[in-house]
Design an enzyme around this catalytic site. Structure first.
Site: not given
Ligand code: G3H
Ligand code: ZN
Length: 288
Positions: A80-81, A182, A212, A214-215, A237
């Protein structure tokens, strides 16, 4: 078993989304796989550069293999990232199923050139590899934000640029910036659902759109985003917070306990609970 690409096509056509969950510990990986096994969803485990450094690059891949065999469900690993071409190549060489090459902080040209380099490199090593690029700018980091983070007009992914980026790079997935931030932000996120629809309409069908950060996004916005064409959703998160707050409680309640595997049992359970409820929200249950 289906490939990641096949699951993403299934998701887009069936109006559901695959869940991507980040891990930085063996326990996190196990919680993701156990939750996915329980509800019948493919497990997509994300490890950012920091997370996989902590887990160990080769250890992460070895654990994926063991979980695949032991649980007999699809388990995919995403780097990821990944912020540099070199780090992306290392993840490909190590055997990741997927790489998110994130050069979104660079110019469109640099982003395109670097992302394409990874698409070519990855496919030469593994024809099944799934490569994600990112266009637009996602602010924040995976924590609870104590200040307001404003999304600026330039941050948003522009549909025409998305079409050009996908054509020039050949990516399998595209991460887009549509008002997502984020971490859990102080003010409620406001996703630009029409922009998702516009990007979905202009980008070729075989390319999956990724949400991305989505918390903290309210459930109704997540459902609308899936309806507009999102096929893969990243959660970090919410899992971190569930795990750490439960662990803090457990540490405070059991001052004489020295066995971490006893102290963190409820934290792992809290993580599994969040994963299952997200998979339910994404319509991802019973999709294996
Ligand atoms: O790539 C990871 C995700 O975008 C996580 O974002 O921490 O807001 O859930 P989040
Ligand atoms: Zn992300």
């Amino acid at each position: 078993m289906k490939t990641l690409k096949e699951f993403l096509v299934d998701a887009r056509q069936g109006h559901w989304a695959t869940g991507h969950f980040n891990a930085s510990e063996l326990d996190h990986m196990r919680a993701i796989v156990e939750a996915c096994k329980e509800v019948g969803s493919p497990a997509i485990i994300g490890a950012s550069e920091g997370e996989r450094k902590h887990l160990g690059l080769l250890e992460t891949v070895a654990l994926r293999d063991v979980f695949r065999n032991e649980f007999n469900i699809p388990v995919f690993l995403n780097a990821d990232h990944t912020k540099s071409v070199d780090a992306a190549k290392q993840a490909i060489d190590a055997g990741f199923d997927s790489v998110h090459i994130d050069l979104s902080a660079k110019s469109f040209e640099e982003n395109t050139v670097g992302t394409k380099e990874i698409v070519v490199y990855g496919r030469a090593k593994d024809s099944e590899i799934n490569i994600e690029g990112e266009l637009g700018y996602l602010r924040g980091e995976s924590k609870i934000q104590h200040e307001k983070i404003a999304v600026s007009a330039q941050d948003y992914t522009k549909p025409e640029e998305a079409a050009r980026f996908v054509e020039q790079t050949g990516v399998d997935r595209l991460a887009i910036a549509v008002g997502n931030i984020h971490g859990i932000s102080l003010d409620e996120p406001d996703l630009d659902i029409e922009r998702i629809r516009a990007i979905r309409a202009i980008v070729p069908e075989h390319v999956a759109l990724v949400l991305h950060a989505a918390s903290g996004i309210p459930d109704d916005q997540i459902r609308q985003a899936i309806d507009a064409g999102i096929a893969n959703i990243h959660i970090n998160t919410d899992l971190r917070v569930a795990f750490v707050s439960e662990l803090k409680k457990s540490l405070a309640e059991h001052l004489d306990e020295a066995a971490m595997y006893k102290l963190d049992a409820s934290a792992i359970e809290a993580m599994r609970t969040v994963i299952k409820s997200k998979l339910d929200l994404f319509g991802a249950i019973g999709r294996i």
